[in-house]
Design a protein around this motif. Structure first.
Motif, PDB file in Angstrom:
ATOM      1  N   GLU A   3       0.874  -1.176   0.135  1.00  9.93           N
ATOM      2  CA  GLU A   3      -0.058   0.116   0.083  1.00  9.93           C
ATOM      3  C   GLU A   3       0.798   1.048  -0.155  1.00  9.93           C
ATOM      4  O   GLU A   3       2.179   1.259   0.375  1.00  9.93           O
ATOM      5  N   LEU A   4       0.116   2.423  -0.190  1.00 11.70           N
ATOM      6  CA  LEU A   4       0.964   3.775  -0.541  1.00 11.70           C
ATOM      7  C   LEU A   4       1.645   3.866   1.020  1.00 11.70           C
ATOM      8  O   LEU A   4       2.793   4.353   1.068  1.00 11.70           O
ATOM      9  N   GLU A   5       0.957   3.737   2.051  1.00 11.56           N
ATOM     10  CA  GLU A   5       1.335   4.007   3.386  1.00 11.56           C
ATOM     11  C   GLU A   5       2.617   3.111   3.837  1.00 11.56           C
ATOM     12  O   GLU A   5       3.231   3.256   4.773  1.00 11.56           O
ATOM     13  N   ASP A   6       3.030   2.123   3.065  1.00 18.21           N
ATOM     14  CA  ASP A   6       4.050   1.221   3.337  1.00 18.21           C
ATOM     15  C   ASP A   6       5.571   1.667   3.231  1.00 18.21           C
ATOM     16  O   ASP A   6       6.440   1.201   3.555  1.00 18.21           O
ATOM     17  N   ASP A   7       5.356   2.757   2.195  1.00 22.52           N
ATOM     18  CA  ASP A   7       6.702   3.508   2.291  1.00 22.52           C
ATOM     19  C   ASP A   7       7.350   3.754   3.213  1.00 22.52           C
ATOM     20  O   ASP A   7       6.504   4.342   4.500  1.00 22.52           O
ATOM     21  N   GLY A   8       8.728   3.829   3.564  1.00 24.86           N
ATOM     22  CA  GLY A   8       9.276   4.309   4.642  1.00 24.86           C
ATOM     23  C   GLY A   8      10.483   3.310   5.007  1.00 24.86           C
ATOM     24  O   GLY A   8      10.886   2.421   4.241  1.00 24.86           O
ATOM     25  N   SER A   9      11.050   3.570   6.272  1.00 23.00           N
ATOM     26  CA  SER A   9      12.349   2.715   6.660  1.00 23.00           C
ATOM     27  C   SER A   9      11.670   1.750   7.752  1.00 23.00           C
ATOM     28  O   SER A   9      10.984   1.806   8.782  1.00 23.00           O
ATOM     29  N   TYR A  10      12.244   0.542   7.654  1.00 19.62           N
ATOM     30  CA  TYR A  10      11.973  -0.507   8.504  1.00 19.62           C
ATOM     31  C   TYR A  10      13.252  -1.079   9.357  1.00 19.62           C
ATOM     32  O   TYR A  10      14.494  -0.998   8.777  1.00 19.62           O
ATOM     33  N   ARG A  11      13.376  -1.451  10.660  1.00 20.49           N
ATOM     34  CA  ARG A  11      14.250  -1.940  11.315  1.00 20.49           C
ATOM     35  C   ARG A  11      13.992  -3.479  11.595  1.00 20.49           C
ATOM     36  O   ARG A  11      12.876  -3.830  12.268  1.00 20.49           O
ATOM     37  N   CYS A  12      15.129  -4.112  11.290  1.00 20.02           N
ATOM     38  CA  CYS A  12      15.400  -5.521  11.620  1.00 20.02           C
ATOM     39  C   CYS A  12      16.021  -5.557  12.789  1.00 20.02           C
ATOM     40  O   CYS A  12      17.362  -5.244  12.776  1.00 20.02           O
ATOM     41  N   GLU A  13      15.482  -5.812  14.030  1.00 16.43           N
ATOM     42  CA  GLU A  13      16.333  -5.896  15.542  1.00 16.43           C
ATOM     43  C   GLU A  13      16.277  -7.415  16.095  1.00 16.43           C
ATOM     44  O   GLU A  13      15.278  -7.947  16.290  1.00 16.43           O
ATOM     45  N   LEU A  14      17.330  -7.762  16.268  1.00 19.38           N
ATOM     46  CA  LEU A  14      17.598  -8.921  17.090  1.00 19.38           C
ATOM     47  C   LEU A  14      18.139  -8.647  18.578  1.00 19.38           C
ATOM     48  O   LEU A  14      19.114  -7.703  18.795  1.00 19.38           O
ATOM     49  N   ILE A  15      17.231  -9.279  19.385  1.00 20.67           N
ATOM     50  CA  ILE A  15      17.388  -9.079  20.780  1.00 20.67           C
ATOM     51  C   ILE A  15      17.892 -10.264  21.322  1.00 20.67           C
ATOM     52  O   ILE A  15      17.028 -11.381  21.395  1.00 20.67           O
ATOM     53  N   ASN A  16      18.764 -10.316  22.204  1.00 18.74           N
ATOM     54  CA  ASN A  16      19.540 -11.666  22.812  1.00 18.74           C
ATOM     55  C   ASN A  16      19.668 -11.092  24.390  1.00 18.74           C
ATOM     56  O   ASN A  16      20.893 -10.714  24.645  1.00 18.74           O
ATOM     57  N   GLY A  17      18.899 -11.455  25.196  1.00 21.46           N
ATOM     58  CA  GLY A  17      19.183 -11.011  26.557  1.00 21.46           C
ATOM     59  C   GLY A  17      19.244  -9.507  26.676  1.00 21.46           C
ATOM     60  O   GLY A  17      18.338  -8.710  26.198  1.00 21.46           O
ATOM     61  N   ILE A  18      20.331  -9.202  27.092  1.00 23.48           N
ATOM     62  CA  ILE A  18      20.713  -7.437  27.373  1.00 23.48           C
ATOM     63  C   ILE A  18      21.073  -6.761  26.096  1.00 23.48           C
ATOM     64  O   ILE A  18      21.501  -5.999  25.999  1.00 23.48           O
ATOM     65  N   GLU A  19      21.415  -7.735  24.928  1.00 26.56           N
ATOM     66  CA  GLU A  19      22.187  -7.352  23.744  1.00 26.56           C
ATOM     67  C   GLU A  19      21.192  -7.137  22.812  1.00 26.56           C
ATOM     68  O   GLU A  19      20.191  -7.819  22.633  1.00 26.56           O
ATOM     69  N   ASP A  20      21.190  -6.028  21.984  1.00 23.17           N
ATOM     70  CA  ASP A  20      20.437  -5.984  20.565  1.00 23.17           C
ATOM     71  C   ASP A  20      21.248  -5.297  19.691  1.00 23.17           C
ATOM     72  O   ASP A  20      22.149  -4.390  20.049  1.00 23.17           O
ATOM     73  N   GLU A  21      20.960  -5.433  18.564  1.00 22.62           N
ATOM     74  CA  GLU A  21      21.439  -4.836  17.545  1.00 22.62           C
ATOM     75  C   GLU A  21      20.623  -4.997  16.006  1.00 22.62           C
ATOM     76  O   GLU A  21      19.591  -5.676  16.501  1.00 22.62           O
ATOM     77  N   SER A  22      20.854  -3.974  15.186  1.00 24.46           N
ATOM     78  CA  SER A  22      19.482  -4.095  13.888  1.00 24.46           C
ATOM     79  C   SER A  22      20.529  -3.530  12.867  1.00 24.46           C
ATOM     80  O   SER A  22      21.445  -2.890  12.763  1.00 24.46           O
ATOM     81  N   VAL A  23      19.424  -3.861  11.667  1.00 23.98           N
ATOM     82  CA  VAL A  23      19.609  -3.116  10.205  1.00 23.98           C
ATOM     83  C   VAL A  23      18.668  -2.206  10.022  1.00 23.98           C
ATOM     84  O   VAL A  23      17.584  -2.681  10.449  1.00 23.98           O
ATOM     85  N   ILE A  24      18.917  -1.476   9.077  1.00 19.35           N
ATOM     86  CA  ILE A  24      17.638  -0.652   8.714  1.00 19.35           C
ATOM     87  C   ILE A  24      17.725  -0.642   7.336  1.00 19.35           C
ATOM     88  O   ILE A  24      18.509  -0.374   6.497  1.00 19.35           O
ATOM     89  N   ILE A  25      16.324  -0.865   6.626  1.00 20.91           N
ATOM     90  CA  ILE A  25      16.121  -0.837   5.239  1.00 20.91           C
ATOM     91  C   ILE A  25      14.917  -0.104   5.040  1.00 20.91           C
ATOM     92  O   ILE A  25      13.994   0.209   5.565  1.00 20.91           O
ATOM     93  N   THR A  26      15.257   0.626   3.804  1.00 17.25           N
ATOM     94  CA  THR A  26      14.041   1.646   3.315  1.00 17.25           C
ATOM     95  C   THR A  26      13.438   0.865   2.162  1.00 17.25           C
ATOM     96  O   THR A  26      14.139   0.616   1.391  1.00 17.25           O
ATOM     97  N   LEU A  27      12.207   0.924   2.361  1.00 20.08           N
ATOM     98  CA  LEU A  27      11.274   0.565   1.056  1.00 20.08           C
ATOM     99  C   LEU A  27      10.705   1.834   0.478  1.00 20.08           C
ATOM    100  O   LEU A  27      10.006   2.560   1.113  1.00 20.08           O
ATOM    101  N   ARG A  28      10.830   2.003  -0.725  1.00 23.46           N
ATOM    102  CA  ARG A  28      10.470   2.972  -1.481  1.00 23.46           C
ATOM    103  C   ARG A  28       9.269   2.554  -2.348  1.00 23.46           C
ATOM    104  O   ARG A  28       9.693   1.882  -3.260  1.00 23.46           O
ATOM    105  N   ILE A  29       8.084   2.963  -2.228  1.00 27.03           N
ATOM    106  CA  ILE A  29       7.056   2.696  -3.195  1.00 27.03           C
ATOM    107  C   ILE A  29       7.243   3.709  -4.448  1.00 27.03           C
ATOM    108  O   ILE A  29       7.411   5.117  -4.277  1.00 27.03           O
ATOM    109  N   GLU A  30       7.425   3.111  -5.699  1.00 27.37           N
ATOM    110  CA  GLU A  30       7.617   3.738  -6.897  1.00 27.37           C
ATOM    111  C   GLU A  30       6.281   4.401  -7.216  1.00 27.37           C
ATOM    112  O   GLU A  30       5.061   3.806  -7.109  1.00 27.37           O
ATOM    113  N   GLY A  31       6.304   5.768  -7.468  1.00 27.87           N
ATOM    114  CA  GLY A  31       4.896   6.439  -7.737  1.00 27.87           C
ATOM    115  C   GLY A  31       5.249   7.872  -8.201  1.00 27.87           C
ATOM    116  O   GLY A  31       6.296   8.192  -8.892  1.00 27.87           O
ATOM    117  N   VAL A  32       4.202   8.833  -8.155  1.00 30.95           N
ATOM    118  CA  VAL A  32       4.287  10.074  -8.644  1.00 30.95           C
ATOM    119  C   VAL A  32       3.569  10.956  -7.753  1.00 30.95           C
ATOM    120  O   VAL A  32       2.565  10.675  -7.245  1.00 30.95           O
TER     121      VAL A  32
END
Length: 338
Positions: A119-148
């Motif tokens: 959907e149009l509103e899905d455009d934006g940045s998403y974070r994949c976060e792994l949580i292991n006890g007190i540790e956490d880390e993440s990568v960020i991916i941007t989804l761009r909806i192609e449009g006008v």
């Protein structure tokens, strides 16, 4: 109304060719331990209605862990915008995106997010976060909806929309309020517009390619921004954003008045096209027609891919508008959507 227009020159957005992934933990310089730094790109591009995969892969599985996918941009109001959480045994979806979200599971270390029927509103940045006890880390991916992106004005005239009016007006035209990034991209692709419009974050801007005295003065080209404005007291136009549609727009020659145009579309099993639909067909289906036609909102427009003599008198491709005319005029055809 007193305000200062601020010129914004932007050049640092993500691209598929030069991309960065980000890890998130207390030590910003620490290498990722559990997640692979993806080697492809940080921006994934897709169109409305399509399916997309946002990549996230583990190096190895900790004994007890969770992976949380969150939509972080545009930011939601109040609560964290969680999409999906997994503990490796069971997945749970959340929010409006959740029902269309699942993990790809291409292999046992793959926690990539699969989104269907975008959907149009899905455009934006998403974070994949792994949580292991007190540790956490993440990568960020941007989804761009192609449009006008297209400017939109009330049928009552210039600068009549509050923020909420603008949001509703775009939705009625099969669109959503554009983000700043979407407006910036449209500017780089040639959008030059002299009326200020609301964006999805409550700010007001307008894009200028050719500076001129009648359009904010002879400043540099760029995005002219008024910054955040009051969402109910201030009034502007809107910048709307749309993408591909399941149907297509076609033209029926007139002459019709507005009511006759609507009936002509119905006879062909269609309805008068919305403004977003004609922009979508112009952008993605190369709709090119040199005759004005009625649209559902009462405006008269026509789409041009190949500018030519006696066809609007403007050298650039685009969707031309005659504005909102008397609906009794029997001069134009009909643009229908089916």
């Amino acid at each position: 109304m007193n305000f200062i227009a601020v010129l914004v020159i932007s050049s640092g957005f993500f691209s598929c060719n030069s991309a960065k992934y980000h890890h998130y933990n207390q030590d910003k310089d620490k290498d990722l331990k559990y997640l692979l730094e993806p080697l492809v790109y940080a921006e994934v591009t897709a169109r409305r209605g399509h399916t997309v995969v946002l990549p996230c892969v583990m190096r190895f599985k900790p004994p007890h862990y969770r992976v949380k996918w969150t939509k972080i941009e545009p930011p939601s109001q109040g609560v964290e915008n969680i999409v999906l959480i997994t503990n490796g045994h069971a997945d749970k979806q959340y929010g409006s995106v959740g029902p269309r979200a699942s993990l790809l599971h291409a292999h046992n270390l793959d926690v990539s997010l699969r989104l269907t029927d975008l959907e149009l509103e899905d455009d934006g940045s998403y974070r994949c976060e792994l949580i292991n006890g007190i540790e956490d880390e993440s990568v960020i991916i941007t989804l761009r909806i192609e449009g006008v992106v297209f400017p939109y004005q009330s049928h009552h005239g210039r600068y009549r929309f509050t923020f909420f009016d603008a949001k509703e007006a775009c939705a009625e035209q099969d669109a959503t309020l554009a983000t700043y990034k979407q407006l910036y991209r449209a500017w780089t692709e040639g959008l030059d517009w002299c009326n200020a419009g609301w964006l999805s974050d409550g700010t007001v801007s307008y894009p200028v390619l050719q500076p001129r005295p009648a359009c904010g003065g002879d400043l540099l080209s760029g995005i002219r921004s008024y910054g955040p404005r009051h969402k109910t007291r201030d009034h502007y136009d809107a910048f709307c954003f749309t993408s591909t549609t399941k149907g297509s727009v076609f033209f029926i020659p007139g002459p019709f008045n507005s009511a006759e145009a609507e009936r002509a579309c119905r006879r062909d099993g269609a309805s008068l096209a919305k403004v977003g639909q004609i922009y979508s067909s112009w952008k993605f289906q190369q709709l090119d027609h040199c005759d004005g036609g009625w649209l559902q909102d009462g405006s008269v427009r026509f789409p041009i891919i190949n500018p030519r003599e006696h066809c609007g008198g403007i050298a650039e491709p685009g969707v031309r508008s005659f504005g909102y005319l008397s609906k009794s005029l029997r001069l134009y055809g009909a643009y229908c959507y089916r």
